[in-house]
Design an enzyme around this catalytic site. Structure first.
Site, short mmCIF file in Angstrom:
data_model
loop_
_atom_site.label_atom_id
_atom_site.label_comp_id
_atom_site.label_asym_id
_atom_site.label_seq_id
_atom_site.Cartn_x
_atom_site.Cartn_y
_atom_site.Cartn_z
N ARG A 127 12.02 -6.93 5.96
CA ARG A 127 11.72 -5.28 6.17
C ARG A 127 12.83 -5.52 7.47
O ARG A 127 13.50 -4.99 8.06
CB ARG A 127 10.76 -5.01 6.05
N ARG A 146 1.35 -10.30 12.57
CA ARG A 146 0.08 -8.60 10.99
C ARG A 146 0.40 -10.48 10.54
O ARG A 146 -0.88 -10.35 9.75
CB ARG A 146 1.77 -8.57 11.13
N ARG A 199 9.04 4.39 13.20
CA ARG A 199 10.03 3.20 12.35
C ARG A 199 11.46 4.47 11.49
O ARG A 199 11.63 5.67 11.42
CB ARG A 199 9.96 3.00 11.15
N LYS A 253 0.53 -1.65 -0.05
CA LYS A 253 0.25 -0.33 -0.02
C LYS A 253 0.69 1.04 0.07
O LYS A 253 0.52 2.14 -0.99
CB LYS A 253 -1.32 0.18 0.94
N SER A 254 2.23 1.26 0.66
CA SER A 254 2.71 2.32 1.31
C SER A 254 3.38 2.34 -0.14
O SER A 254 3.91 4.33 -0.90
CB SER A 254 3.60 2.34 2.17
N THR A 255 4.16 1.91 -0.98
CA THR A 255 5.05 2.47 -2.09
C THR A 255 3.87 2.53 -3.30
O THR A 255 4.40 3.45 -4.56
CB THR A 255 5.33 0.77 -2.77
#
Length: 211
Positions: free
Chosen positions: A149, A160, A56, A29-31
């Site tokens: 990650r 998660r 982070r 999603k973030s990308t």
């Protein structure tokens, strides 16, 4: 009570139709969001969520999240200042009314990056967003992405993965999402995301060119 109040509030607010982007952590999603915001920086505005977790490496307060203490966030929720909030892995996450209003006031399409609980909450308001789910091609691919990650403990990673399984099951419910995008290839997924939002993008372009 505040959910009903917020429904009326949104009904009275004119502006582009918001977009709810959901999906498991590690689905990409973030990308995809960063690509969208880079190409259409004058069209989209990102609703910055609040969280009680620590930043982070590389994350910036006010850009990636509003990082607050649990006490501050709980007080704001109790005061009716949030559309939705949820707790995950001991940390609170949520979307404030002010974050959405700030974007809509600029005649931008507000993007809300939220989890399954948030999607359920927003469905009880009159926000009427486009619901889009970003998903990994498989749980095995998701696990590899999360491990690569190197930001998670094993316990956090397993939580998660469990949450991802639940989210992917939720997405199969009838009417849960308008569009489901499997992020197997980033460029293909991005193309499908743009296509899903093309009508709204063109509407904002038209409005901005005539104003």
């Amino acid at each position: 009570m505040y959910m009903r109040y917020f429904s009326r509030l949104f009904s009275a607010m004119a502006g582009p139709r918001p977009v709810v982007l959901s999906g498991p952590s590690g689905a990409g999603k973030s990308t995809l969001l960063k690509k969208l915001m880079k190409e259409y920086d004058s069209i989209f505005g990102f609703s910055v969520s609040h969280t009680t977790r620590n930043p982070r490496p590389g994350e910036v307060n006010g850009r990636d999240y509003h990082y607050v203490t649990r006490e501050v966030m709980q007080a704001s929720i109790d005061n009716g200042e949030f559309i939705e909030s949820a707790e995950f892995s001991g940390n609170m996450y949520g979307t404030s009314k002010a974050a959405v209003q700030a974007v809509q006031a600029k005649n931008l399409i507000c993007i809300l990056d939220i989890d399954m609980q948030g999607v359920r909450n927003i469905k009880t308001t009159d926000l009427n967003p486009i619901y889009i789910s970003i998903q990994p091609p498989s749980m095995a691919v998701l696990e590899k992405r999360l491990r690569d990650r190197k930001t998670e403990s094993e316990e956090s990673l397993q939580k998660r993965l469990q949450a991802a399984q639940v989210e992917m099951e939720f997405s199969k419910e009838d009417g849960a999402f308008d569009v489901i995008i499997i992020n197997d290839n980033l460029e293909d997924a991005y193309g499908r995301l743009k296509q899903a939002l093309l009508e709204e993008i063109n509407n904002v372009k038209k409005t901005n060119s005539t104003s």
